[in-house]
Motif scaffolding. Sequence first.
Motif, short mmCIF file in Angstrom:
data_model
loop_
_atom_site.label_atom_id
_atom_site.label_comp_id
_atom_site.label_asym_id
_atom_site.label_seq_id
_atom_site.Cartn_x
_atom_site.Cartn_y
_atom_site.Cartn_z
N ARG A 255 0.83 -1.22 0.00
CA ARG A 255 0.00 0.00 0.00
C ARG A 255 0.86 1.25 0.00
NH1 ARG A 255 -3.44 -3.09 3.51
NH2 ARG A 255 -2.37 -2.23 5.33
N ARG A 259 0.83 4.16 -2.76
CA ARG A 259 0.66 5.59 -2.45
C ARG A 259 1.81 6.41 -3.02
NH1 ARG A 259 -1.45 3.60 2.63
NH2 ARG A 259 0.65 3.64 3.53
N ARG A 263 1.57 9.40 -5.63
CA ARG A 263 2.14 10.73 -5.40
C ARG A 263 3.02 11.16 -6.57
NH1 ARG A 263 2.74 8.85 0.04
NH2 ARG A 263 4.91 8.25 -0.40
#
Length: 373
Positions: A255, A259, A263
């Motif tokens: 995860r 992320r 980003r």
Amino acid sequence: MEDIRLLNLQLFAEGEDKTEQPTPHRLREARKRGQVMKSMELNAAINMVGMVAVFILLWPFFRDRLFAMLNHYLRALPVEMASGELPILSLVHLSLNQFMGLVLPFLLAAFFLGFMSNVMQVGFLVSTESIKPQLNRLNPVEGFKRVLSRRSLFEMLKSILKVLIFALVSYFYLRNQLPHMLLLLGQEAWVTANVLGKVLVGLAFRVAALFFILAIIDFIYQRHEFIKNLRMSRRDIKDEYKQMEGDPHVRSRLRERQRAMARERSMAQVPEATVVVTNPTELSVALRYNEKENSAPVVLAKGAGVLAKRIREIAGDHQIPIIQNPPVARLLYREVDVGSEIPGNLYQAVAEILALVYRLQEKERLRRRRVGA
């Protein structure tokens, strides 16, 4: 004392009863290993019923070919052999051709019925697990256990019962047909063949019907045993879920990597922003508004701390206006996801920011014109 209690709990967990139905994953894994629910009795029943039907359909062909072959062997063949016109090899070749021509349709029908009966129960499955060498099969103790297992006893009783039932049915049916068969003495061959064919078909249908009833019972039993052998305890289900989902630490790292990739993608979109709203140093939100593509401004990127600083640096490198508005920056950061349009309650505040940006851009264009002039 606590260690003893913990040990007892572990033993209890290990000996937990398998009361839960197998999960779809367990069924798929069993199928990959070649462990499937199949009733051999149902296969045999389908084959028997099918072969009786094939025999009825092909009886005229079988009868004519059989009579022709017998006529040749009993009349023409002795004359040819006596005259020396037929070598032994030619006789063997002729006999094989006639025999295969007689039985080949039945062999093909039996193969097709056997194949389809397996496909109907199991589907198309190719597995090499069952033919791999296993050392435990050479263990005499394990072999003795298999011989005396409940499944082996059931199969033995089923075979004995099947033989008894078929013997009784055949006996009573043939006893009733015996007077009719005695009348065939002295009749022509074709009459005898027709009567015997009807008797055999009647017997085959009765045996096949009984076979089918036993096959249905066996199918229900085999399904029950198959599900029973694959039952799981609640601990097994939890372990399977953990195995399928992966280790929690691995999931956490996955995860985090997702992320990070999100980003990076959002950072790559900052140069397309119309304005960056800041807090002024804690938060940064990049907005883009294109009235031809979107009905409302869209959040391209947002971040806090180091990420917020990075958004401001990219905006500065690409000469994107940076507006300090802490209340709006906090609302955008908290309420709007990256890639989503802003909600209606922020229209007015963002519209004022965009209006300020457009005024600043217009002043900059006028200033450049004057300088150019």
